[in-house]
Design an enzyme around this catalytic site. Structure first.
Site, short mmCIF file in Angstrom:
data_model
loop_
_atom_site.label_atom_id
_atom_site.label_comp_id
_atom_site.label_asym_id
_atom_site.label_seq_id
_atom_site.Cartn_x
_atom_site.Cartn_y
_atom_site.Cartn_z
N ASP A 33 -2.65 10.31 3.80
CA ASP A 33 -4.06 9.96 3.85
C ASP A 33 -4.80 10.90 4.78
OD1 ASP A 33 -6.55 8.78 3.80
OD2 ASP A 33 -5.99 7.15 5.18
N ASP A 53 1.29 6.06 6.05
CA ASP A 53 0.31 5.17 5.43
C ASP A 53 0.86 4.46 4.20
OD1 ASP A 53 -2.18 4.05 5.84
OD2 ASP A 53 -3.21 5.42 4.50
N ASP A 105 -12.29 7.00 3.65
CA ASP A 105 -11.11 6.69 4.46
C ASP A 105 -10.79 5.19 4.42
OD1 ASP A 105 -8.93 7.35 6.03
OD2 ASP A 105 -10.04 7.17 7.91
N ARG A 146 -7.63 -0.15 0.39
CA ARG A 146 -8.09 -1.39 -0.25
C ARG A 146 -8.49 -1.15 -1.71
NH1 ARG A 146 -12.51 -1.91 4.35
NH2 ARG A 146 -10.78 -0.81 5.33
N LYS A 206 -10.29 12.55 8.57
CA LYS A 206 -9.78 12.16 9.88
C LYS A 206 -9.70 13.38 10.79
CE LYS A 206 -6.62 8.66 7.91
NZ LYS A 206 -7.10 7.43 8.55
N LYS A 258 0.85 -1.20 0.00
CA LYS A 258 0.00 0.00 0.00
C LYS A 258 0.88 1.24 0.00
CE LYS A 258 -3.38 2.52 2.82
NZ LYS A 258 -4.13 2.55 4.09
N GLU A 314 -9.67 3.77 1.78
CA GLU A 314 -9.13 3.99 0.43
C GLU A 314 -8.04 3.01 0.04
OE1 GLU A 314 -5.82 4.96 2.59
OE2 GLU A 314 -7.87 5.48 3.09
#
Length: 491
Positions: free
Chosen positions: A264, A282, A341, A345, A271, A259, A343
């Site tokens: 993010d 992230d 959020d 995946r 968030k 990933k 995202e």
């Protein structure tokens, strides 16, 4: 840090003496341990695992120090315990403001000599890591270790020790690559610069790197990935890394997917500020994959490995995707977006589909800082795993034991798959409040085409807020050593 091994004794200022439980018995101990016996008898030192005592003696040019390190029961020692014990000794030496540490080799009946050497060096060097490149001045009094030596290695084992040192160095460097990438701020590491770093590391280690720009990603029809990326001014970059270590078996390729969200914000499912402060991390999965590729290539493993990172930022703008949108994917499946959020995946499913369809990998591992739910389930101790293949997971467990990076398999029952079915699309990108780590993994699993697959959620293990043995504050580089050892098992 300079690393070395020597055969004989050493006249060092700081010398670490590892001691097993029971080894200071007066009837069995040699004269060289007489000081340790006195310390034990006085209650100042115990032989239990992790116990430590430093003795300072005045010499002609200052002081010399002997650090007595408890190893506990001989039969219970593991490579991970060796790493952590060595880490403790190095931290003790740091308190003395010394820059050189000499440690007697650990004699273990149940850990092979080669692995002992590796573990000692890993524990020492990784403890010494600190990310402070942006400090313009450093008023800290603590010195870091510049030289670490393992001594008293017999002649028969000396060549083994040198070989172990070489592997340890490559493993350490791969982990530090991952740590550095995670620790860099998002205004320094973003998709373009992450791709440039991957290229630099590929040249240094010996693997090929190809980077796809936005237009090329669009031609690949990676719709889910592009939806996440479109809220940012930073262009997405698809990074493809290839190492060909077994040209006699070109059909057998291990696929690694990391990933690569270099930042993010959560998108429109934004968030809170406290949740965003560490979101430069992230891309921990991408960092781990790049670090692992470095070590795999440097060690010249006899295996073919292809790694993919779909890198982008998840930001807010007039063009960003929104909760309630229905989006496509490279595989053709439609996805109802219920939370922007969730995202990672979405980028991963297109990366997984790409690595299977275009790179023809035989097996797939995806690694990601994917869910907060894994922290609730497993804390910062172990990474959660969802898999469709028991044999593949067994190899991951072996890699986990060898690396010290803990994993725990989560269930993947069909009932959990029901939670990600959508009423108006093929899938929805969140499964609700329950079983969040499992449903996130199974969402990715919908795109693996029955290939042997491991999903590893490192959201809890890729970052620590304070030093924890040889995992220092900030990015831990979690996964780089694990994936290297998995590739080693697969070769």
């Amino acid at each position: 840090m300079k690393l070395t091994v020597i055969q004989g004794k050493t006249n060092a200022v700081v010398k670490v003496i590892p001691i097993y439980e029971g080894s200071l018995d007066k009837k069995t101990s040699c004269g060289g341990l007489s000081t340790a016996i006195k310390l034990k008898n006085s209650g100042k030192f115990k032989e239990s695992y992790g116990d430590i005592y430093t003795l300072a003696k005045e010499a002609e040019e200052g002081f010399v120090y002997r650090i007595f390190l408890g190893l506990g029961k001989k039969e219970e020692l593991t490579p991970e315990k060796i790493r952590r014990a060595t880490s403790k000794a190095v931290k003790e030496a740091m308190k003395l403001n010394e820059t050189s540490v000499h440690m007697k080799v650990i004699d273990s009946p149940n850990v092979c000599f080669y692995d002992v050497i590796k573990a000692m060096f890993e524990g020492a060097v990784l403890t010494n890591y600190k990310f402070d490149k942006y400090k313009t001045s450093n008023n800290e009094t603590k010195k870091f270790i510049e030289y670490f030596e393992i001594f008293k290695i017999n002649e028969d084992n000396f060549k083994i020790a040198e070989n172990a040192l070489k592997e340890a160095q490559d493993i350490i460097e791969g982990n530090i690559i991952a740590r550095d990438l995670v620790n860099e701020p998002a205004n320094v590491i973003y998709p373009e610069t992450l791709a440039e770093k991957a290229k630099e590391i590929g040249v240094k280690a010996g693997f090929d790197v190809k980077v796809f720009n936005k237009e090329e990603i669009e031609k690949l029809n990676m719709k889910a990935y592009l939806e996440v990326a479109k809220g940012s001014d930073k262009e997405p970059k698809l990074i493809v890394m290839k190492y060909e270590g077994n040209k006699e078996d070109v059909q057998n390729i291990l696929g690694l997917v990391g990933k690569g969200l270099t930042y993010d914000s959560g998108g429109y499912s934004i968030k809170p500020t406290d949740g965003m402060k560490t979101m430069k991390s992230d891309m921990g999965g991408a960092a781990a994959v790049i670090g692992a590729m470095y070590t795999i290539a440097k060690q010249k493993l006899k295996i073919n490995v292809t790694a993919v990172v779909a890198s982008c930022e998840n930001m807010i703008s007039g063009g960003a995707y929104k909760p309630g949108d229905i989006i496509g994917s490279m595989a053709g499946k439609t996805i109802e977006v219920l939370n922007t959020d969730a995202e990672g995946r979405l980028t991963l499913v297109d990366a997984v589909n790409y690595i299977i369809e275009k790179e023809k990998v035989s097996k797939v591992v995806d690694m990601a800082t994917l869910t907060g739910a894994v922290l609730v389930a497993l804390g910062t101790t172990a990474s959660g795993v969802v898999t469709n293949n028991k044999d593949f997971y067994t190899k991951l467990e072996i890699a986990s034991n060898n690396s010290g990076e803990k994993v725990w398999q989560l269930p993947a029952f069909d009932e959990y798959k029901e939670l990600i079915k959508s009423d108006i699309a093929d899938l929805k990108n969140i499964g609700g409040k329950c079983a969040g780590t499992i449903t996130a993994g199974l969402f990715i699993g919908e795109f693996v085409q029955e290939k042997p697959w491991l999903h590893i959620d490192i959201a809890g293990t890729s970052w620590v807020d304070s030093d924890k043995h040889y995992r220092t504050k900030g990015g831990t580089g979690e996964g780089a050593r694990l994936l290297y050892h998995l590739a080693k098992e697969e070769q």
